[in-house]
Scaffold this active site. Sequence first.
Site, PDB file in Angstrom:
ATOM      1  N   LYS A 211       0.850  -1.205   0.000  1.00 32.05           N
ATOM      2  CA  LYS A 211       0.000   0.000   0.000  1.00 32.05           C
ATOM      3  C   LYS A 211       0.878   1.244   0.000  1.00 32.05           C
ATOM      4  O   LYS A 211       1.534   1.562   0.992  1.00 32.05           O
ATOM      5  CB  LYS A 211      -0.922   0.043   1.218  1.00 32.05           C
ATOM      6  CG  LYS A 211      -1.995   1.116   0.960  1.00 32.05           C
ATOM      7  CD  LYS A 211      -2.596   1.733   2.172  1.00 32.05           C
ATOM      8  CE  LYS A 211      -1.834   2.835   2.828  1.00 32.05           C
ATOM      9  NZ  LYS A 211      -1.878   4.140   2.155  1.00 32.05           N
ATOM     10  N   GLU A 285       9.874   0.617  10.494  1.00 29.49           N
ATOM     11  CA  GLU A 285      10.876   1.662  10.210  1.00 29.49           C
ATOM     12  C   GLU A 285      10.165   2.978  10.474  1.00 29.49           C
ATOM     13  O   GLU A 285       9.338   3.402   9.667  1.00 29.49           O
ATOM     14  CB  GLU A 285      11.297   1.623   8.741  1.00 29.49           C
ATOM     15  CG  GLU A 285      12.000   0.368   8.308  1.00 29.49           C
ATOM     16  CD  GLU A 285      13.457   0.358   8.677  1.00 29.49           C
ATOM     17  OE1 GLU A 285      13.923   1.327   9.306  1.00 29.49           O
ATOM     18  OE2 GLU A 285      14.121  -0.635   8.344  1.00 29.49           O
ATOM     19  N   CYS A 319      13.459  10.459   6.990  1.00 26.55           N
ATOM     20  CA  CYS A 319      13.376   9.948   8.370  1.00 26.55           C
ATOM     21  C   CYS A 319      14.721  10.026   9.073  1.00 26.55           C
ATOM     22  O   CYS A 319      14.782  10.217  10.276  1.00 26.55           O
ATOM     23  CB  CYS A 319      12.860   8.523   8.368  1.00 26.55           C
ATOM     24  SG  CYS A 319      13.748   7.486   7.202  1.00 26.55           S
ATOM     25  N   GLU A 416       9.888  15.471  15.448  1.00 26.57           N
ATOM     26  CA  GLU A 416      10.268  15.342  14.047  1.00 26.57           C
ATOM     27  C   GLU A 416       9.476  16.370  13.230  1.00 26.57           C
ATOM     28  O   GLU A 416       8.251  16.328  13.198  1.00 26.57           O
ATOM     29  CB  GLU A 416       9.933  13.937  13.578  1.00 26.57           C
ATOM     30  CG  GLU A 416      10.490  13.632  12.229  1.00 26.57           C
ATOM     31  CD  GLU A 416      10.185  12.203  11.807  1.00 26.57           C
ATOM     32  OE1 GLU A 416       9.066  11.741  12.064  1.00 26.57           O
ATOM     33  OE2 GLU A 416      11.071  11.580  11.216  1.00 26.57           O
TER      34      GLU A 416
HETATM   35  P1  NDP Z   1       2.244   7.778   8.268  1.00 26.44           P
HETATM   36  O1  NDP Z   1       2.669   6.907   9.383  1.00 26.44           O
HETATM   37  O2  NDP Z   1       1.095   8.669   8.465  1.00 26.44           O
HETATM   38  O3  NDP Z   1       1.896   6.901   6.976  1.00 26.44           O
HETATM   39  C1  NDP Z   1       2.705   5.842   6.514  1.00 26.44           C
HETATM   40  C2  NDP Z   1       1.830   4.878   5.745  1.00 26.44           C
HETATM   41  O4  NDP Z   1       0.910   4.257   6.635  1.00 26.44           O
HETATM   42  C3  NDP Z   1       0.981   5.537   4.668  1.00 26.44           C
HETATM   43  O5  NDP Z   1       0.838   4.644   3.590  1.00 26.44           O
HETATM   44  C4  NDP Z   1      -0.324   5.749   5.393  1.00 26.44           C
HETATM   45  O6  NDP Z   1      -1.435   5.953   4.572  1.00 26.44           O
HETATM   46  C5  NDP Z   1      -0.416   4.462   6.196  1.00 26.44           C
HETATM   47  N1  NDP Z   1      -1.287   4.531   7.364  1.00 26.44           N
HETATM   48  C6  NDP Z   1      -1.770   5.633   8.013  1.00 26.44           C
HETATM   49  N2  NDP Z   1      -2.546   5.256   9.063  1.00 26.44           N
HETATM   50  C7  NDP Z   1      -2.545   3.900   9.082  1.00 26.44           C
HETATM   51  C8  NDP Z   1      -3.142   2.914   9.932  1.00 26.44           C
HETATM   52  N3  NDP Z   1      -3.879   3.247  10.985  1.00 26.44           N
HETATM   53  N4  NDP Z   1      -2.923   1.612   9.670  1.00 26.44           N
HETATM   54  C9  NDP Z   1      -2.155   1.238   8.627  1.00 26.44           C
HETATM   55  N5  NDP Z   1      -1.569   2.112   7.779  1.00 26.44           N
HETATM   56  C10 NDP Z   1      -1.744   3.429   8.004  1.00 26.44           C
HETATM   57  O7  NDP Z   1       3.547   8.544   7.839  1.00 26.44           O
HETATM   58  P2  NDP Z   1       3.715   9.518   6.609  1.00 26.44           P
HETATM   59  O8  NDP Z   1       3.258   8.879   5.379  1.00 26.44           O
HETATM   60  O9  NDP Z   1       3.095  10.814   6.981  1.00 26.44           O
HETATM   61  O10 NDP Z   1       5.313   9.608   6.522  1.00 26.44           O
HETATM   62  C11 NDP Z   1       6.059  10.403   7.336  1.00 26.44           C
HETATM   63  C12 NDP Z   1       6.629   9.608   8.505  1.00 26.44           C
HETATM   64  O11 NDP Z   1       7.277   8.418   8.065  1.00 26.44           O
HETATM   65  C13 NDP Z   1       7.674  10.386   9.231  1.00 26.44           C
HETATM   66  O12 NDP Z   1       7.431  10.356  10.598  1.00 26.44           O
HETATM   67  C14 NDP Z   1       8.971   9.657   8.910  1.00 26.44           C
HETATM   68  O13 NDP Z   1       9.941   9.757   9.876  1.00 26.44           O
HETATM   69  C15 NDP Z   1       8.538   8.279   8.705  1.00 26.44           C
HETATM   70  N6  NDP Z   1       9.452   7.583   7.806  1.00 26.44           N
HETATM   71  C16 NDP Z   1      10.311   6.644   8.316  1.00 26.44           C
HETATM   72  C17 NDP Z   1      11.217   6.023   7.512  1.00 26.44           C
HETATM   73  C18 NDP Z   1      12.140   4.984   8.046  1.00 26.44           C
HETATM   74  O14 NDP Z   1      12.751   4.276   7.271  1.00 26.44           O
HETATM   75  N7  NDP Z   1      12.300   4.852   9.340  1.00 26.44           N
HETATM   76  C19 NDP Z   1      11.303   6.318   6.082  1.00 26.44           C
HETATM   77  C20 NDP Z   1      10.366   7.270   5.649  1.00 26.44           C
HETATM   78  C21 NDP Z   1       9.470   7.881   6.492  1.00 26.44           C
HETATM   79  P3  NDP Z   1      -1.745   7.493   4.145  1.00 26.44           P
HETATM   80  O15 NDP Z   1      -0.762   7.789   3.111  1.00 26.44           O
HETATM   81  O16 NDP Z   1      -3.085   7.493   3.624  1.00 26.44           O
HETATM   82  O17 NDP Z   1      -1.613   8.309   5.373  1.00 26.44           O
END
Ligand code: NDP
Length: 506
Positions: A211, A285, A319, A416
């Site tokens: 997804k 992650e 991140c 963050e």
């Molecule tokens: P989110 O956690 O909001 O979203 C990540 C993914 O999860 C998206 O596809 C999102 O869908 C989906 N999602 C949201 N809510 C749920 C749920 N309840 N159950 C299952 N899936 C869900 O993060 P962001 O997309 O806003 O990304 C930014 C964040 O990601 C930052 O905090 C960053 O640090 C972290 N990140 C970490 C990385 C790592 O390798 N450690 C790498 C990249 C980012 P939708 O898009 O619709 O919200």
Amino acid sequence: MSTEVKDSEARAKAAQHLEAERPSLEFGGAWDYAPAPEARDHVRLEKAYRLFIDGRFVAAKSRRTFPTINPATEEILARVDEAGAADVDAAVRAAEEAGRKRWSRLAPAERGKYIYRIARLLQEKSREFAVLETLNGGKPIKESRDVDVPLAVAHFFYHAGWADKLAYAFPRHRVAPVGVCGQIIPWNFPLLMAAWKIAPALACGNTVVLKPAETTPLTALHLARVVQEADLPPGVVNIVTGAGETGAHLVNHPRVRKIAFTGSTEVGKIIQRALAGTDKRLTLELGGKAANIIFEDAPLDQAVEGIVNGIYFNQGHVCCAGSRLLVQESVAEAVLAKLANRVATLRLGDPLDKNTDVGAINSKMQLTKIRELVAAGIDEGAQIHQSSCAIPEKGFWFPPTFFTGVAQSHRIAREEIFGPVLAVMTFRTPEEAVEKANNIPYGLSAGVWTDKGSKIFKITAKMRAGVVWANTFNKFDPASPFGGYKESGFGREGGVHGLRGYVELE
Ligand code: NDP
């Protein structure tokens, strides 16, 4: 009081400050460059995108769609189907059947050939993918062209090589696939994150339902076309688009054997709670707030490039961004003067322009979050320094910014921001640097800049961070494991360590 007002006041103040602070060098501002836009006419955008299930593009049973936009212009690029519970169920069942009947029965070397084919096709289409990533995500074309796409290709090549060598990766074990993997990724590196998830899962004999993030589904959907072209057995890779609710359906589906999630710590915790008490495997992650430590003996010009790369690369939507700068007090003034000068030269604007350094913020929601935290930094008494670059009228933008006078307790030092905003703090001794660097709930990455090799080893060994760079920043390689400590998650991606999350060992 609106954040916008504060924001513009702060910008005006910061511009004055930056002007005053700027050392009188021969050139003290951005050079003029003629526009150099990358063409987009070779990218075939559909008006509407369907879900990719069982090797075919199919309309969502939910009958819902959502628009996906270009954050630099707010232009609607396409409408995309939103997968509901029944669609996720169809994808998981297709993946399960493909795993049982086809993928796990193939000779490992044959699986490897399919993965190589994906790598080569992606490489051939790299220009198309780079433009698409920039259009949908807002990142500068020079980054998607030189970083995102080549690294995604490298991940497929690297993992293709592992497919028939798992016995060497896990000697004295019988290695079996886990089964259907539900994979959920964020919007900051959409294609690269898809590669990080899909490549190791397939190499280990699993099938996947991926997804992508709601705001950036397009490169994953074009990757689905590559999967078709590579002639993978139907159902091995499935892509379901939608928002958080779609992700939750995937997490809670009883036939999914493993969840691999990259995203925020907040959603990671929700997923961990949802899986508690089940026998599903989980790797997370999550977010980060990395310290980038500059010692007085560091090559300062190189270190300043490392600071800029650490926080302004991909608009700070990284991140592992070096968002907390710890600079030794004796060189703080010199480093900040050089940094102010360098920030003034960063070019913000059209992400498709090959000279652009700082592109658009990925979404309006993210821009609001950045503004809120920047306003908190000003309210808490830190001094803002901000580029006075022109901001385009349409789209979502935030100028490169850094704060001085930051205390460890400030929100901008602890939370963050996920934007082009740096919090600068100082230290006197190496012990103080380590103490301050580790004083945070996150532990994803860190950077150390010094001329002394012995100091590198001494300091990096004390850092509670999954990746520590020395005299460089934001370097990635598929052979090198990546992942966090503490609230930055658990499990590793890349290298042999990354395979571990996708195999059952007997
Ligand atoms: P989110 O956690 O909001 O979203 C990540 C993914 O999860 C998206 O596809 C999102 O869908 C989906 N999602 C949201 N809510 C749920 C749920 N309840 N159950 C299952 N899936 C869900 O993060 P962001 O997309 O806003 O990304 C930014 C964040 O990601 C930052 O905090 C960053 O640090 C972290 N990140 C970490 C990385 C790592 O390798 N450690 C790498 C990249 C980012 P939708 O898009 O619709 O919200």
